[in-house]
Scaffold this motif. Structure first.
Motif, PDB file in Angstrom:
ATOM      1  N   ARG A  82       8.425   8.930  -5.144  1.00 14.91           N
ATOM      2  CA  ARG A  82       8.749   7.434  -6.219  1.00 14.91           C
ATOM      3  C   ARG A  82       8.045   6.326  -5.136  1.00 14.91           C
ATOM      4  O   ARG A  82       7.425   5.379  -5.716  1.00 14.91           O
ATOM      5  CB  ARG A  82      10.220   7.579  -6.087  1.00 14.91           C
ATOM      6  CG  ARG A  82      10.641   8.220  -7.287  1.00 14.91           C
ATOM      7  CD  ARG A  82      11.900   7.449  -7.720  1.00 14.91           C
ATOM      8  NE  ARG A  82      12.917   7.633  -6.672  1.00 14.91           N
ATOM      9  CZ  ARG A  82      13.845   8.754  -6.429  1.00 14.91           C
ATOM     10  NH1 ARG A  82      13.808   9.752  -7.061  1.00 14.91           N
ATOM     11  NH2 ARG A  82      14.628   8.375  -5.529  1.00 14.91           N
ATOM     12  N   LEU A  83       8.290   6.406  -3.589  1.00 13.86           N
ATOM     13  CA  LEU A  83       7.857   5.392  -2.942  1.00 13.86           C
ATOM     14  C   LEU A  83       6.217   5.227  -2.754  1.00 13.86           C
ATOM     15  O   LEU A  83       5.790   4.085  -3.016  1.00 13.86           O
ATOM     16  CB  LEU A  83       8.386   5.668  -1.575  1.00 13.86           C
ATOM     17  CG  LEU A  83       9.963   5.239  -1.505  1.00 13.86           C
ATOM     18  CD1 LEU A  83      10.527   5.479  -0.134  1.00 13.86           C
ATOM     19  CD2 LEU A  83      10.344   3.667  -1.553  1.00 13.86           C
ATOM     20  N   ALA A  84       5.684   6.412  -2.925  1.00 16.20           N
ATOM     21  CA  ALA A  84       4.173   6.421  -2.950  1.00 16.20           C
ATOM     22  C   ALA A  84       3.756   5.864  -4.065  1.00 16.20           C
ATOM     23  O   ALA A  84       2.672   5.153  -4.315  1.00 16.20           O
ATOM     24  CB  ALA A  84       3.776   7.891  -2.453  1.00 16.20           C
ATOM     25  N   GLU A  85       4.240   6.556  -5.156  1.00 15.38           N
ATOM     26  CA  GLU A  85       4.015   6.121  -6.601  1.00 15.38           C
ATOM     27  C   GLU A  85       4.034   4.503  -6.698  1.00 15.38           C
ATOM     28  O   GLU A  85       3.128   3.734  -7.108  1.00 15.38           O
ATOM     29  CB  GLU A  85       4.691   6.490  -7.736  1.00 15.38           C
ATOM     30  CG  GLU A  85       4.173   8.210  -7.785  1.00 15.38           C
ATOM     31  CD  GLU A  85       4.996   8.815  -8.600  1.00 15.38           C
ATOM     32  OE1 GLU A  85       5.999   8.175  -9.298  1.00 15.38           O
ATOM     33  OE2 GLU A  85       4.698  10.205  -8.781  1.00 15.38           O
ATOM     34  N   ALA A  86       5.114   3.903  -6.214  1.00  8.84           N
ATOM     35  CA  ALA A  86       5.290   2.322  -6.151  1.00  8.84           C
ATOM     36  C   ALA A  86       4.157   1.699  -5.567  1.00  8.84           C
ATOM     37  O   ALA A  86       3.933   0.563  -5.867  1.00  8.84           O
ATOM     38  CB  ALA A  86       6.798   2.083  -5.785  1.00  8.84           C
ATOM     39  N   GLU A  87       3.720   2.259  -4.513  1.00 10.87           N
ATOM     40  CA  GLU A  87       2.554   1.458  -3.764  1.00 10.87           C
ATOM     41  C   GLU A  87       1.098   2.348  -4.208  1.00 10.87           C
ATOM     42  O   GLU A  87       0.229   1.881  -3.754  1.00 10.87           O
ATOM     43  CB  GLU A  87       2.688   2.026  -2.360  1.00 10.87           C
ATOM     44  CG  GLU A  87       3.749   1.185  -1.614  1.00 10.87           C
ATOM     45  CD  GLU A  87       3.421   1.400  -0.088  1.00 10.87           C
ATOM     46  OE1 GLU A  87       2.732   1.122   0.500  1.00 10.87           O
ATOM     47  OE2 GLU A  87       4.680   2.009   0.516  1.00 10.87           O
ATOM     48  N   ALA A  88       1.206   3.249  -5.324  1.00 12.65           N
ATOM     49  CA  ALA A  88      -0.046   3.502  -5.837  1.00 12.65           C
ATOM     50  C   ALA A  88      -0.952   4.104  -4.838  1.00 12.65           C
ATOM     51  O   ALA A  88      -2.168   3.997  -4.543  1.00 12.65           O
ATOM     52  CB  ALA A  88      -1.080   2.565  -6.448  1.00 12.65           C
ATOM     53  N   LEU A  89      -0.142   5.059  -3.856  1.00 11.90           N
ATOM     54  CA  LEU A  89      -0.918   5.822  -3.044  1.00 11.90           C
ATOM     55  C   LEU A  89      -0.773   7.204  -3.402  1.00 11.90           C
ATOM     56  O   LEU A  89       0.320   7.914  -3.965  1.00 11.90           O
ATOM     57  CB  LEU A  89       0.048   5.964  -1.730  1.00 11.90           C
ATOM     58  CG  LEU A  89       0.083   4.455  -1.188  1.00 11.90           C
ATOM     59  CD1 LEU A  89       1.027   4.508   0.065  1.00 11.90           C
ATOM     60  CD2 LEU A  89      -1.325   3.985  -0.435  1.00 11.90           C
ATOM     61  N   ASP A  90      -1.822   8.002  -3.354  1.00 10.55           N
ATOM     62  CA  ASP A  90      -2.092   9.239  -3.772  1.00 10.55           C
ATOM     63  C   ASP A  90      -2.012  10.307  -2.652  1.00 10.55           C
ATOM     64  O   ASP A  90      -2.790  10.617  -1.790  1.00 10.55           O
ATOM     65  CB  ASP A  90      -3.585   9.445  -4.274  1.00 10.55           C
ATOM     66  CG  ASP A  90      -3.968  10.823  -4.839  1.00 10.55           C
ATOM     67  OD1 ASP A  90      -2.851  11.400  -5.337  1.00 10.55           O
ATOM     68  OD2 ASP A  90      -5.016  11.084  -4.916  1.00 10.55           O
ATOM     69  N   ILE A  91      -0.514  10.546  -2.601  1.00 12.15           N
ATOM     70  CA  ILE A  91      -0.262  11.589  -1.621  1.00 12.15           C
ATOM     71  C   ILE A  91       0.371  12.724  -2.256  1.00 12.15           C
ATOM     72  O   ILE A  91       1.314  12.538  -3.326  1.00 12.15           O
ATOM     73  CB  ILE A  91       0.765  10.668  -0.811  1.00 12.15           C
ATOM     74  CG1 ILE A  91       0.175   9.614  -0.054  1.00 12.15           C
ATOM     75  CG2 ILE A  91       1.406  11.852   0.329  1.00 12.15           C
ATOM     76  CD1 ILE A  91       1.214   8.831   0.726  1.00 12.15           C
ATOM     77  N   ALA A  92       0.266  13.920  -1.731  1.00 12.24           N
ATOM     78  CA  ALA A  92       0.858  15.146  -2.191  1.00 12.24           C
ATOM     79  C   ALA A  92       1.942  15.626  -1.415  1.00 12.24           C
ATOM     80  O   ALA A  92       1.942  15.257  -0.283  1.00 12.24           O
ATOM     81  CB  ALA A  92      -0.022  16.234  -2.210  1.00 12.24           C
ATOM     82  N   TYR A  93       3.080  15.911  -2.273  1.00 12.30           N
ATOM     83  CA  TYR A  93       4.385  16.146  -1.729  1.00 12.30           C
ATOM     84  C   TYR A  93       4.838  17.456  -2.062  1.00 12.30           C
ATOM     85  O   TYR A  93       4.734  17.711  -3.270  1.00 12.30           O
ATOM     86  CB  TYR A  93       5.418  15.275  -1.794  1.00 12.30           C
ATOM     87  CG  TYR A  93       5.158  13.875  -1.022  1.00 12.30           C
ATOM     88  CD1 TYR A  93       5.707  13.773   0.245  1.00 12.30           C
ATOM     89  CD2 TYR A  93       4.637  12.758  -1.911  1.00 12.30           C
ATOM     90  CE1 TYR A  93       5.303  12.609   1.142  1.00 12.30           C
ATOM     91  CE2 TYR A  93       4.540  11.517  -1.220  1.00 12.30           C
ATOM     92  CZ  TYR A  93       5.018  11.427   0.206  1.00 12.30           C
ATOM     93  OH  TYR A  93       4.479  10.291   0.767  1.00 12.30           O
ATOM     94  N   HIS A  94       4.919  18.410  -1.115  1.00 12.48           N
ATOM     95  CA  HIS A  94       5.586  19.835  -1.349  1.00 12.48           C
ATOM     96  C   HIS A  94       6.683  20.206  -0.765  1.00 12.48           C
ATOM     97  O   HIS A  94       6.898  19.559   0.564  1.00 12.48           O
ATOM     98  CB  HIS A  94       4.571  20.948  -1.251  1.00 12.48           C
ATOM     99  CG  HIS A  94       3.103  20.677  -1.653  1.00 12.48           C
ATOM    100  ND1 HIS A  94       2.858  20.773  -3.074  1.00 12.48           N
ATOM    101  CD2 HIS A  94       2.043  19.933  -1.153  1.00 12.48           C
ATOM    102  CE1 HIS A  94       1.664  20.580  -3.338  1.00 12.48           C
ATOM    103  NE2 HIS A  94       1.246  19.827  -2.405  1.00 12.48           N
TER     104      HIS A  94
END
Length: 94
Positions: A82-94
């Motif tokens: 959610r925090l990455a999406e709020a900053e529009a950062l393309d990060i993969a979390y697994h």
């Protein structure tokens, strides 16, 4: 099986605050990102990513690097997403 952040699931929402208060996070995290010196095209995996503070800092430092965060706790990973999406950062979390 894993131990939740701060030892107890009920404390998980306070993880980022605890790190800020008790570890001088602002100072060492900046130095850590500078030492890693991420570059475009690199792949960096943060094992034990927690709420994704480091993964987001790495992505901001090198937007064209491929950043992945891994953590066994689905609650903290959802928060990191959610925090990455709020900053529009393309990060993969697994």
């Amino acid at each position: 099986d894993y131990t939740p952040a701060l030892g107890y699931r009920v404390l998980t929402p306070f993880l980022d605050l605890a790190l800020k208060l008790f570890t001088r996070e602002t100072l060492w995290r900046k130095a850590f990102v500078a030492q890693i010196a991420p570059r475009p095209g690199e792949r960096i995996i943060d094992i034990g990513a927690g709420t994704g503070v480091l993964t987001r800092a790495l992505k901001r430092a090198a937007p064209k690097a491929e950043i992945c965060g891994i953590d066994p706790d689905p609650e903290v990973l959802e928060g990191a997403r959610r925090l990455a999406e709020a900053e529009a950062l393309d990060i993969a979390y697994h």
